[in-house]
Structures are given as C-alpha cells and as structure tokens.
Design an enzyme around this catalytic site. Structure first.
Site, PDB file in Angstrom:
ATOM      1  N   LEU A 162       0.984  -1.216  -0.005  1.00 55.23           N
ATOM      2  CA  LEU A 162       0.078   0.101  -0.031  1.00 55.23           C
ATOM      3  C   LEU A 162       0.836   1.174  -0.218  1.00 55.23           C
ATOM      4  CD1 LEU A 162      -2.515  -1.132   2.925  1.00 55.23           C
ATOM      5  CD2 LEU A 162      -3.000  -1.059   0.112  1.00 55.23           C
ATOM      6  N   ASP A 163       0.567   2.389  -0.733  1.00 55.74           N
ATOM      7  CA  ASP A 163       1.526   3.305  -0.712  1.00 55.74           C
ATOM      8  C   ASP A 163       1.335   4.279   0.611  1.00 55.74           C
ATOM      9  OD1 ASP A 163      -0.574   5.567  -0.914  1.00 55.74           O
ATOM     10  OD2 ASP A 163      -1.105   4.854  -3.077  1.00 55.74           O
ATOM     11  N   ILE A 164       2.199   5.225   0.564  1.00 59.86           N
ATOM     12  CA  ILE A 164       2.559   5.894   1.855  1.00 59.86           C
ATOM     13  C   ILE A 164       1.074   6.610   2.250  1.00 59.86           C
ATOM     14  CG2 ILE A 164       3.492   7.986   0.860  1.00 59.86           C
ATOM     15  CD1 ILE A 164       5.463   8.029   3.209  1.00 59.86           C
TER      16      ILE A 164
END
Length: 337
Positions: A162-164
């Site tokens: 999952l991206d930041i």
C-alpha cells in the site's frame, strides 16, 4: 530350408535401409536407446547424489523458512548469493533439511527450523497513513514492519503493498509461496477499497470505470463500484479490483479528473479489516482463515497454529485500542521531527 534359415537369422539392416524407414519408427528406436542411457545413469548415481535428488527444491525450502518468495530466491541463486555446505547453489538444487545441511544467503547462515516445522502463519495489520511498505528506510521513516511480532528463524513477508498515503488492511505471512501466489495477477484475488473522492461524479463516468480505461501501463477497470454516502468533497465509494498495480485505484479516478482524498483497503479476498483493530495494530489469523487463503491459491491446508484453540479468542478492549492509537500518534510525531 533356406526360407527357415532366413527366418531364424534375419539379415542385419544397413544404415541406408534404416534411413529409409518411416520417421516415426526411427524416432522410436532412438528414444529407446536414450531411455536406456537415462536408466543406466540413474542406477550409477552414488547414494549421496540420490539423496540430493530425493530432497526438496532449495528455493521451496527457503521460501518456507520465510526468506522470500520462490521467485525472489531463484533470483538470489542465479546471482550466486546462496551457498549449500560452502558451495555455490545452482537452480534445480535439492536439499534434505533433516540432514544437517548448512545454507547461507549472502554469507549469513539460515535457520531451517521454521522450514522443518512447515507452519504457515498470517497476520492482519491495519496500516496507517505515513508508513512505508519496506523493511528499512534510509531516512528513518516508519515502516509497516516496525510493530510486527519478532520471529526466530523466519520473517514476515508482506502480501502486496500500500502506498504511503493509503491505509487499511495489509496481510503478512511466513510462507513466501503463499504470498507470491496471492499477489500474482493470474489468481485474480479481489481487493476492496473505501475511497473518498472530490469532483463531479456522474453515471457515465462510473460506466467508463466499470468498462475499462487506458492507463499508462495498460487498460484497467473496477470490477464493482458502490456509492456509500456523502456529498461534495466528502463522497465515499467502495470499489473492487482483482489486481494490485501501483496506485491503480487513484490513477483510475484521476483518469476521469477526480481527486482521491482518502483511500482505505477494507478487504482482501474474503478477509475483511477487523472492526476495533487500531491503526498500527495487528491480529494473528486463525487456522480457518489461513486455510481459506491457502485454498484460494491452490495450496494444501495447514494443520498447525500458534493460537491457543482451547481458549476463546478475546477481542482487544477499548482501553487497549486507545493506548495503541496513542502510541501510534506519538511514533508519528517522532518521525516528523
């Protein structure tokens, strides 16, 4: 008399006659010779070599020991980073984990105890925004591995990323093969997200997103889109995908001129983000859910679990949740300094 003698001692065929045979007969004769050679070679193998052949594939053993997926380990072997009893490993090598063999990756000896137990464990983790899906960050920022329970002789492997700026459900497992299969696009495992969007959304736009739009890395679409409430800058939709390309949910909405202001993953397959689990909190999954994931990707069921099945499982109390959230907030402030 001559006829009977000819039957008893048929003349040998010349090479020219052999060449004039139908092609399928010639191949059959050649293959019989080759098979004979293979059989002789197997019989002549030393007991030590036979034991090696009968063992398990090296990449399978190391994946089960939590050292990565099979593909990752195959790449390590090809890069001469893996050794067996002091000799560089090659693709196709097999080992017997009960023989006291010593396996090293980058010179570091690997504890094969976890591989011998063959226990598959899975964690559900509530990833907060601001954490990176990496084992370490040169800038010292928080990662999703910081709060996971420590393991001996194994490691947690993230199932996807999952991206930041995305929060929500992230699965971790000790089984590299399970992680690899769950992530592979061919399995088409559903991922569901809750999305807050800003912009004018109409039915024509939703129809395009369901049918498919062209992104820079190929066509993409939502399998399902469901409006869940809100107006203006606070519209919420639940969307479902069957692949996990980088920032795919955000890029699909952006292709229609819509901005995503919040993104939370709420489901992976049939595994839903547990209610009451705080951001930064984790929960080990029971055997039933572990085997659901294994069956989903064609792996045999697990028979062991670290959870105490003789006692009823207790959900986190509200006080524990508040403390966990407070710890997360304090950790976030520390990394922002």
């Amino acid at each position: 008399m001559k006829t009977n003698q000819a039957r008893k001692n048929p003349p040998k065929r010349s090479e020219k006659q052999h060449e004039n045979q139908p092609h399928f007969k010639r191949k059959e004769t050649q293959s019989a010779v080759i098979l004979g050679r293979e059989f002789s070679a197997k019989k002549s193998l030393s007991p030590k070599m036979q034991a090696k052949v009968e063992g398990e594939k090296l990449q399978k053993v190391l994946a089960r020991a939590g050292q990565g997926s099979r593909r990752e380990i195959e790449a390590m072997i090809a890069e001469n980073r893996v050794s067996v009893d002091g000799k560089m490993a090659t693709l196709g090598d097999r080992i017997d984990i009960h023989s006291g063999v010593k396996v090293r990756i980058d010179g570091r000896i690997i504890n094969l105890q976890q591989a011998q137990k063959e226990m598959c464990r899975v964690l559900m983790y509530y990833k907060p925004e601001g954490e990176l899906c990496t084992r370490s960050d040169p800038e010292g920022r928080a990662t999703v591995f910081d709060r996971l329970p420590r393991l001996n002789g194994a490691r947690w492997i993230a199932v996807g990323r999952l991206d930041i700026n995305t929060s929500g459900l992230l699965l971790f497992t000790t089984d590299g093969e399970l992680a690899n299969r769950l992530m592979h696009p061919s399995r088409e495992v559903e991922r569901e997200y809750s999305v807050r969007v800003f912009g004018q959304v109409d039915e024509a736009m939703l129809a395009r997103l369901r049918k498919g739009v062209q992104l820079e890395d190929g066509p993409a679409h939502f399998k399902e889109i469901k409006f869940t409430g809100g107006v203006g800058i606070n519209q919420w939709y639940d969307v479902t995908l069957t692949e996990g390309r980088n920032r795919e949910v955000r890029r699909l909405w952006e292709s229609q001129g819509i901005q995503v202001s919040r993104l939370i993953r709420i489901r992976y397959g049939n595994i839903k983000l547990m209610k009451g689990l705080p951001r930064g909190g984790w929960e080990e999954m029971d055997l039933e859910n572990v085997n659901y994931l294994r069956e989903l990707v064609g792996l045999p069921p697990e028979t062991e679990t670290r959870l105490d099945v003789t006692k009823p499982r207790r959900r986190p109390k509200s006080g524990q949740i508040r403390k966990a959230v407070k710890r997360y907030a304090e950790l976030g402030k520390r990394y922002k300094k």
